[in-house]
Write an enzyme that holds these catalytic residues in place. Structure first.
Site, mmCIF file in Angstrom:
data_model
loop_
_atom_site.group_PDB
_atom_site.id
_atom_site.type_symbol
_atom_site.label_atom_id
_atom_site.label_comp_id
_atom_site.label_asym_id
_atom_site.label_seq_id
_atom_site.Cartn_x
_atom_site.Cartn_y
_atom_site.Cartn_z
ATOM 1 C CB CYS A 28 69.351 30.611 94.336
ATOM 2 S SG CYS A 28 70.668 30.882 95.538
ATOM 3 N NE ARG A 36 76.017 38.736 93.876
ATOM 4 C CZ ARG A 36 75.559 37.495 94.086
ATOM 5 N NH1 ARG A 36 76.092 36.746 95.027
ATOM 6 N NH2 ARG A 36 74.567 37.019 93.370
ATOM 7 C CG PHE A 37 70.480 43.843 95.084
ATOM 8 C CD1 PHE A 37 70.355 44.574 96.261
ATOM 9 C CD2 PHE A 37 70.885 44.494 93.928
ATOM 10 C CE1 PHE A 37 70.622 45.941 96.272
ATOM 11 C CE2 PHE A 37 71.142 45.858 93.933
ATOM 12 C CZ PHE A 37 71.015 46.585 95.110
ATOM 13 C CB THR A 38 72.160 37.243 97.551
ATOM 14 O OG1 THR A 38 72.181 37.644 98.936
ATOM 15 C CG2 THR A 38 73.448 37.694 96.872
ATOM 16 C CB VAL A 39 67.295 34.735 97.059
ATOM 17 C CG1 VAL A 39 66.334 35.838 96.737
ATOM 18 C CG2 VAL A 39 67.815 34.065 95.788
ATOM 19 C CD1 TRP A 95 68.021 37.206 93.216
ATOM 20 C CD2 TRP A 95 67.216 35.756 91.720
ATOM 21 N NE1 TRP A 95 68.904 36.168 93.120
ATOM 22 C CE2 TRP A 95 68.441 35.255 92.217
ATOM 23 C CE3 TRP A 95 66.512 35.008 90.765
ATOM 24 C CZ2 TRP A 95 68.990 34.055 91.791
ATOM 25 C CZ3 TRP A 95 67.045 33.807 90.337
ATOM 26 C CH2 TRP A 95 68.270 33.337 90.844
#
Length: 321
Positions: free
Chosen positions: A56, A125-128, A89
């Site tokens: 990312c 959202r499940f973000t990094v 992820w």
């Protein structure tokens, strides 16, 4: 979280951002707290943990600044696997990809488990990246530009003087930094995604053309050094987004159809600046893993690449100095 709740949409960037007209719109970050003296989140050693993906670009720039500021001894860090699937992820506990880590705090299977741990009804959202507070067991911030600013100054009283002097957001340049960031983010950093995830010809062309117009503009700025940012590489990285340029030829040209021109073929000044940072500063090179980058994009977006075939080229991924 109820066992029946389906969170797969929250893990798929292309689906969650898809608009009726075929365009792509990125959802905003949800956790926007800061770390500061006297606040809920105090700047302390061994209290915070950074979750990132080498794939990312947003997470990578927090990793770069983490290294530039020498925060390794104060803030622990974990890397997820690049195989972003229906659950988002994954950690190495469920996907043992080289250089991926297990979650040392909770042995989570996926990043989504962290989000649902601190907010069971979370619907974003499940973000990094994820900047996690071990004390309150919650996410402090998941917006990369804000995490970078936190890293730049919040821990200065705990790090060596030479690291304090590394300032990627100096006050005298902030207006210029913010001004450049505004159009570079929209047309370049996020422009590649808006081009790649477009589902109509019009939506694609309305984003890919401005993307290359902005690359032309950046090339001229670097050629003539028409900005004071061009005199300082770390500051320039902060604004123009080295992670986006590193990924351009290996991923965005092919996977996201951003193929009007390549960086190495037509943007000599950008290419030279990028190579210099990569090959001479370990914070940049050590934060870049092309296996993670190419695997994640080509494997994790079935709407763009349903075969999951990962291309061999370009060779090399980045040219030598």
């Amino acid at each position: 979280m109820p066992a029946s709740k389906d969170v797969s949409l929250q893990a798929d960037i292309s689906k969650m951002g898809s608009q009726p007209d075929g365009s792509f719109k990125r959802a905003p970050a949800s956790f926007r707290n800061t770390i500061e003296k006297g606040g809920k989140f105090e700047p302390e050693g061994d209290r915070y943990h950074l979750y990132v993906s080498y794939a990312c670009p947003w997470a990578t720039r927090t990793l770069i600044v983490w290294k530039l500021k020498g925060l390794e001894a104060l803030i622990s860090m974990s890397v997820v696997s690049p195989h972003m699937g229906s659950s988002g992820w994954p950690f190495a506990s469920v996907d043992q990809f080289p250089c991926a880590d297990i979650d040392p705090l909770y042995n989570s299977q996926h990043v989504k488990d962290l989000y649902l741990r601190c907010e069971p009804n979370y619907n974003g959202r499940f973000t990094v990246p994820v900047l996690w507070d071990k004390k309150h067991e919650t996410i402090v911030n998941n917006k990369s530009s804000e995490i970078i600013r936190i890293f730049n100054s919040a821990f200065n009283h705990l790090i060596p003087k030479e690291k304090v002097e590394v300032d990627i957001y100096p006050e005298r340049l902030r207006a210029e930094i913010d001004g450049v960031n505004e159009w570079v983010y929209d047309t370049v950093n996020n422009g590649v995604y808006k081009s790649g995830f477009a589902t109509t010809q019009q939506a694609y062309e309305s984003n890919v053309v401005p993307l290359f117009d902005s690359l032309d503009r950046l090339e001229k700025m670097l050629e003539g050094k028409s900005t004071s940012l061009a005199t300082n590489s770390p500051k320039l990285m902060f604004d123009f987004g080295l992670p986006s340029f590193i990924r351009f030829d290996p991923v965005y040209v092919g996977h996201f159809k951003c193929n009007i021109r390549t960086i190495r073929g037509r943007y000599a000044a950008i290419n030279k600046w990028m190579k210099k940072l990569y090959w001479t500063n370990p914070a940049f090179k050590d934060s870049t893993d092309f296996d993670h980058i190419k695997t994640s994009y080509y494997w994790s977006h079935p709407s763009v690449n349903p075969t999951h075939i990962i291309p061999v080229g370009p060779i090399p991924n980045i040219e030598p100095l």
